[in-house]
Design an enzyme around this catalytic site. Structure first.
Site, PDB file in Angstrom:
ATOM      1  N   HIS A  58      28.423  55.100  47.744  1.00 49.86           N
ATOM      2  CA  HIS A  58      29.424  54.285  48.042  1.00 49.86           C
ATOM      3  C   HIS A  58      30.550  54.504  46.971  1.00 49.86           C
ATOM      4  O   HIS A  58      30.275  55.092  45.989  1.00 49.86           O
ATOM      5  CB  HIS A  58      29.158  52.735  48.248  1.00 49.86           C
ATOM      6  CG  HIS A  58      28.477  52.575  49.316  1.00 49.86           C
ATOM      7  ND1 HIS A  58      27.146  51.426  49.115  1.00 49.86           N
ATOM      8  CD2 HIS A  58      28.396  53.046  50.350  1.00 49.86           C
ATOM      9  CE1 HIS A  58      26.788  51.410  50.478  1.00 49.86           C
ATOM     10  NE2 HIS A  58      27.381  52.146  51.184  1.00 49.86           N
ATOM     11  N   THR A  59      31.646  53.969  47.351  1.00 48.10           N
ATOM     12  CA  THR A  59      32.809  54.356  46.310  1.00 48.10           C
ATOM     13  C   THR A  59      32.429  53.604  45.149  1.00 48.10           C
ATOM     14  O   THR A  59      32.181  52.522  45.018  1.00 48.10           O
ATOM     15  CB  THR A  59      34.180  53.488  47.024  1.00 48.10           C
ATOM     16  OG1 THR A  59      34.354  53.961  48.279  1.00 48.10           O
ATOM     17  CG2 THR A  59      35.220  53.857  46.151  1.00 48.10           C
ATOM     18  N   GLN A  60      32.553  54.311  44.077  1.00 50.92           N
ATOM     19  CA  GLN A  60      32.233  53.710  42.811  1.00 50.92           C
ATOM     20  C   GLN A  60      33.447  53.920  41.832  1.00 50.92           C
ATOM     21  O   GLN A  60      33.383  53.249  40.885  1.00 50.92           O
ATOM     22  CB  GLN A  60      31.135  54.899  42.080  1.00 50.92           C
ATOM     23  CG  GLN A  60      29.922  55.179  42.885  1.00 50.92           C
ATOM     24  CD  GLN A  60      28.957  54.007  42.768  1.00 50.92           C
ATOM     25  OE1 GLN A  60      28.965  53.440  42.027  1.00 50.92           O
ATOM     26  NE2 GLN A  60      28.321  53.877  43.974  1.00 50.92           N
ATOM     27  N   SER A  61      34.477  54.459  42.298  1.00 50.24           N
ATOM     28  CA  SER A  61      35.768  54.257  41.512  1.00 50.24           C
ATOM     29  C   SER A  61      36.844  54.446  42.298  1.00 50.24           C
ATOM     30  O   SER A  61      36.751  55.384  43.438  1.00 50.24           O
ATOM     31  CB  SER A  61      35.751  55.292  40.367  1.00 50.24           C
ATOM     32  OG  SER A  61      35.513  56.425  40.921  1.00 50.24           O
ATOM     33  N   TRP A 116      38.164  48.581  46.708  1.00 48.21           N
ATOM     34  CA  TRP A 116      38.890  48.619  45.408  1.00 48.21           C
ATOM     35  C   TRP A 116      40.264  47.981  45.159  1.00 48.21           C
ATOM     36  O   TRP A 116      40.928  48.848  44.827  1.00 48.21           O
ATOM     37  CB  TRP A 116      38.633  49.886  44.844  1.00 48.21           C
ATOM     38  CG  TRP A 116      38.173  49.957  43.291  1.00 48.21           C
ATOM     39  CD1 TRP A 116      38.917  49.768  42.293  1.00 48.21           C
ATOM     40  CD2 TRP A 116      36.783  50.365  43.024  1.00 48.21           C
ATOM     41  NE1 TRP A 116      38.052  49.738  41.024  1.00 48.21           N
ATOM     42  CE2 TRP A 116      36.741  50.080  41.472  1.00 48.21           C
ATOM     43  CE3 TRP A 116      35.657  50.522  43.439  1.00 48.21           C
ATOM     44  CZ2 TRP A 116      35.706  50.077  40.720  1.00 48.21           C
ATOM     45  CZ3 TRP A 116      34.499  50.606  42.771  1.00 48.21           C
ATOM     46  CH2 TRP A 116      34.391  50.395  41.367  1.00 48.21           C
TER      47      TRP A 116
END
Lengths: 246, 260, 264
Positions: free
Chosen positions: B32-35, B139
């Site tokens: 998944h989106t990590q940043s 995010w």
């Protein structure tokens, strides 16, 4: 489906509603009330539960199979809680009523399913003020100013029709009285309204156009005494009964 | 939450110590989106007597690169609320679509719009919390401005972890360090905010945007600003910072070629 | 700080300017994990008396050195039938990760509300306490990062306080402090509520000293104790301050008292 185009099962279901004891609902600009006639199946049994509080802002009255009503009311309670959880908002009445309408409609359409054998009157308040909705096993729902469903409810409806234009400006007490009078009309000859056989549910806004609400409150037993006495035979002023008769 | 979106959602170094790099995962399945990638910087907002002022600049950065200079980070909802987005821009666009469908769904009821800013904030917070619990965060940190059920000014924050809070003034990202002190001077509590005029609130927010442009390297002098009141939303998306003064700049010592 | 930059492999994504030497584990192409928790600071405290319980918490919410807001309550009424929770009989305080605290509160509230709807009576503290434990343990492997305290009146009308760890281990206690300043407040409570280390002067020599008799404290004294505990915590802990919200549970309902704390 029969040759005549009516849904037989749904027709049986509406019979179940007609066999249930009568319930009346009325709305004014500030309040919505539910009034119900409770029956006891036999001398030894207790009286049925006819009015159910769903949430702070709404409740329902049922005519027909009480167990089906409980399935629906539990579902409504869940929908209501989930709206408060997800949006922090009291669920708008129309939305809640159409959600049970959709569920009921599906039941009429699928093999192996049966319609709910219960009719409901749903009373409550939301951002747009007090509301009363009628629900039928066919899935039909509609908003009403006043309504009566159940056995001998025609008599109550006649009363409501005659007094229709008075309701809008009624306060809570007046509205409850109208409800009880309508209920009384539909009683069998030898029957009377007593504290044992009526339930009253009241919900409203604190003042017209205000959002602060008077939470749905269910009155049973001794709590309805004041109202029952007010509408009892002979207690009503002569002019009042004249009006009804005209 | 500090001013680096890249640092959000990470264990704090000062509490947990520097991250042990040996825990870095090598390519596993289902990442998944990590940043965040393309990011927006601060959003600032302030309550006043009959509403809320909210602003965000029009820049979307790609790391230190000022990548897109015309990105609108304020979005209106149902003509009653404004959401300001900080953090990842693609997640902002996803939320924009999500809110569009929510808006459409809501409009189907015959009673019309019933979701106010408070309801909207509750909903967004649930979305964020659900996504963080799935280890697939959106995010962002967002500010929701508008009115609550009683018609009183409403301002609250929600972020990628699902954390929520409300205050007379709020600022995300760098703004939490630079703008919030300025805004708190103007409105230290709800009482003070309830006495502010629209003009005072606008001035304080614009001043904050200016200070942010002076000091935040990931900011822009083009910004959007909205005023939400009972009367509706005034949204301006092409504002330019006025009356800048860089006189302080040559006083700064110790960076670049200057040594003393 | 450098660690928080390192998740961006230098060649692989946008980066801020300084100090970005990529650190790598063995082999290949690396990514940083997402950390789903944060600490929002603050402290809570609960004390039970003979016919009352007080649950209190400060109202500051922090993230790192920032103050998010000066007013974010950590103490909630549970299981009332209305939105305003006027007829609630239980109080829950949560401190730690605020989003988890909020989710936990809403879940418990929904459960207790359904119980009341189905049974036509409020849930007892004892039952609610056990239910809360199973909720917390249900997320044993992805815990609610909170320290919860549940307050109410037991079946005999006596004050009841139940305290929890994040994964649902719980016990009934006389009093409990939790959160950032727990280690500052709890010893104070031991001394002032349970009279620990208090002896009757000249009642004997050395270890033979008689302990001071334990007596239940009256409500006004407990209220003062709570205020003193928080005033002291505010002096020594940066994450505690701004406001003190107290809920006082008696047979007549739940009273809410707000007192300002230092805002520095």
């Amino acid at each position: 489906m029969s040759l005549y185009g009516n849904l037989i099962l749904a027709s049986y279901a509406s019979e179940a509603v007609k066999q249930g004891s009568v319930v009346v609902g009325i709305v004014s600009k500030t309040h919505a009330v539910l009034v119900a006639l409770k029956r006891n199946a036999e001398e030894l049994s207790s009286y049925q539960k006819k009015v159910i509080a769903i949430d702070e802002h709404l409740g329902l009255a049922l005519a027909g199979l009480a167990s089906d009503a409980r399935v629906l009311s539990n579902f409504m309670k869940q929908q209501s809680l989930s709206s408060r959880l997800t949006y922090g908002r009291a669920i708008p009445l129309e939305r809640l009523v159409s959600s049970i309408g959709d569920r009921a409609q599906t039941n009429t359409q699928h093999y192996g399913k049966r319609p709910y054998g219960v009719g409901l009157l749903v009373a409550g308040v939301d951002e747009t003020g007090p509301h009363l909705f009628e629900f039928q096993p066919s899935g039909m729902t509609q908003e009403m100013v006043a309504c009566a469903i159940g056995a001998r409810s025609q008599m109550a409806r006649t009363y409501l029709e005659r007094n229709l234009e008075k309701f809008a400006d009624c306060g809570r007490e007046e509205l409850v009285k109208h409800g009880l009078r309508a209920l009384k009309e539909s009683l069998a000859q030898d029957k009377e309204l007593t504290v044992e056989n009526c339930s009253v549910g009241v919900v409203g806004v604190r003042a017209e156009g205000k959002t602060a609400i008077e939470a749905f409150k269910l009155y049973d037993g001794q709590e309805v005494k004041q109202w029952v006495e007010l509408v009892a035979e002979g207690a009503e002023g002569a002019e009042e009964s004249m009006e009804v008769d005209s | 939450m500090n001013h680096l979106p890249q640092a959000w959602g990470r264990p704090r170094d000062d509490v947990y110590g520097a991250y042990d790099a040996s825990y870095l995962q090598s390519n596993g399945p289902n990442q998944h989106t990590q940043s965040p990638v393309v990011t927006g910087t601060s959003v600032v907002a302030l309550k006043f007597k009959d509403g809320v002022v909210i602003a965000a600049d029009n820049l979307a950065s790609y790391g230190s690169l000022a990548r897109f200079t015309d990105v609108k980070r304020l979005r209106t909802f149902a003509d009653t609320s404004v959401v300001g987005f900080g953090g990842d821009v693609s997640d902002m666009q996803y939320l924009d679509r999500l809110l569009n469908s929510l808006d459409t769904e809501e409009a189907y009821g015959t009673s019309g719009h019933t979701l106010n800013a408070k309801n909207l904030h509750t909903y967004l917070a649930k979305v964020f919390y659900k996504r963080r619990s799935d280890f697939n965060p959106l995010w962002n940190q967002v500010l929701v401005a508008g009115l609550d059920g009683e018609g009183k000014p409403f301002l609250a924050s929600a972020d990628l972890l699902g954390t929520t809070f409300s205050s007379p003034s709020l600022a995300t990202g760098f703004g939490a360090h630079l703008a919030q002190p300025l805004l708190r001077k103007v409105a230290p509590d709800e009482e003070a905010a309830a006495h502010l005029s629209k003009e005072q609130a606008l001035e304080a927010v614009k001043e904050s945007m200016k200070v942010l442009f002076y000091r935040d390297a990931r900011s822009l002098d083009k910004y959007s600003i909205a005023v939400v009141t009972k009367a509706g939303i005034e949204l301006k998306e092409d504002e330019k910072l006025e009356k800048q003064s860089w006189a302080f700049a040559d006083q700064i010592r110790g960076y670049g070629t200057q040594v003393n | 700080m450098s660690a928080m930059f390192s998740q961006n492999p230098l060649m692989n994504g946008p980066n801020y300017s300084f100090n970005q030497a990529p650190s790598t584990a063995s082999g290949g192409h690396k990514q940083h994990g997402f950390y789903p928790y944060t600490d929002n600071g603050g402290s809570t405290l609960a004390i039970s008396g003979t016919d009352f319980t007080i649950v209190a918490g400060d109202t500051r919410s922090t993230s790192g050195y920032n103050i998010n807001t000066r007013y974010a309550p950590k103490v909630f009424k549970i299981g009332g039938t209305t939105d305003s929770q006027d007829d609630a009989t239980l109080v829950l305080s949560v401190v730690g990760f605020a989003a988890d605290g909020h989710a936990l509160k809403e879940r418990l509230d929904a459960i207790v509300k359904m119980y009341r709807y189905q049974h036509g009576k409020p849930m007892s503290v004892k039952a609610c306490a056990q239910r809360l434990s199973t909720i917390l343990y249900g997320k044993r492997f992805f815990p609610y990062y909170v320290t919860a305290i549940l307050g109410g009146l037991d079946e005999e009308g006596k004050g009841a306080v139940y305290s929890y760890d994040p994964v649902g281990s719980y016990e009934r206690e006389q009093c409990r402090a939790a959160g950032a300043a727990a280690s500052l407040i709890m010893p104070f409570l031991d001394n002032q509520v349970n009279f620990k280390n208090q002896y009757i002067p000249e009642s004997g020599a050395g270890h033979a000293l008689a302990e001071r008799e334990k007596i239940p404290l009256p409500r006004n004294e407990v209220e003062d104790l709570v205020k003193d505990a928080f005033d002291s915590a505010v002096e020594r802990h940066i994450e505690v301050g701004d406001g003190l919200l107290m809920m006082i549970i008696t047979k007549d309902g739940i009273e809410e008292v707000f007192k300002p704390l230092k805002k520095d």
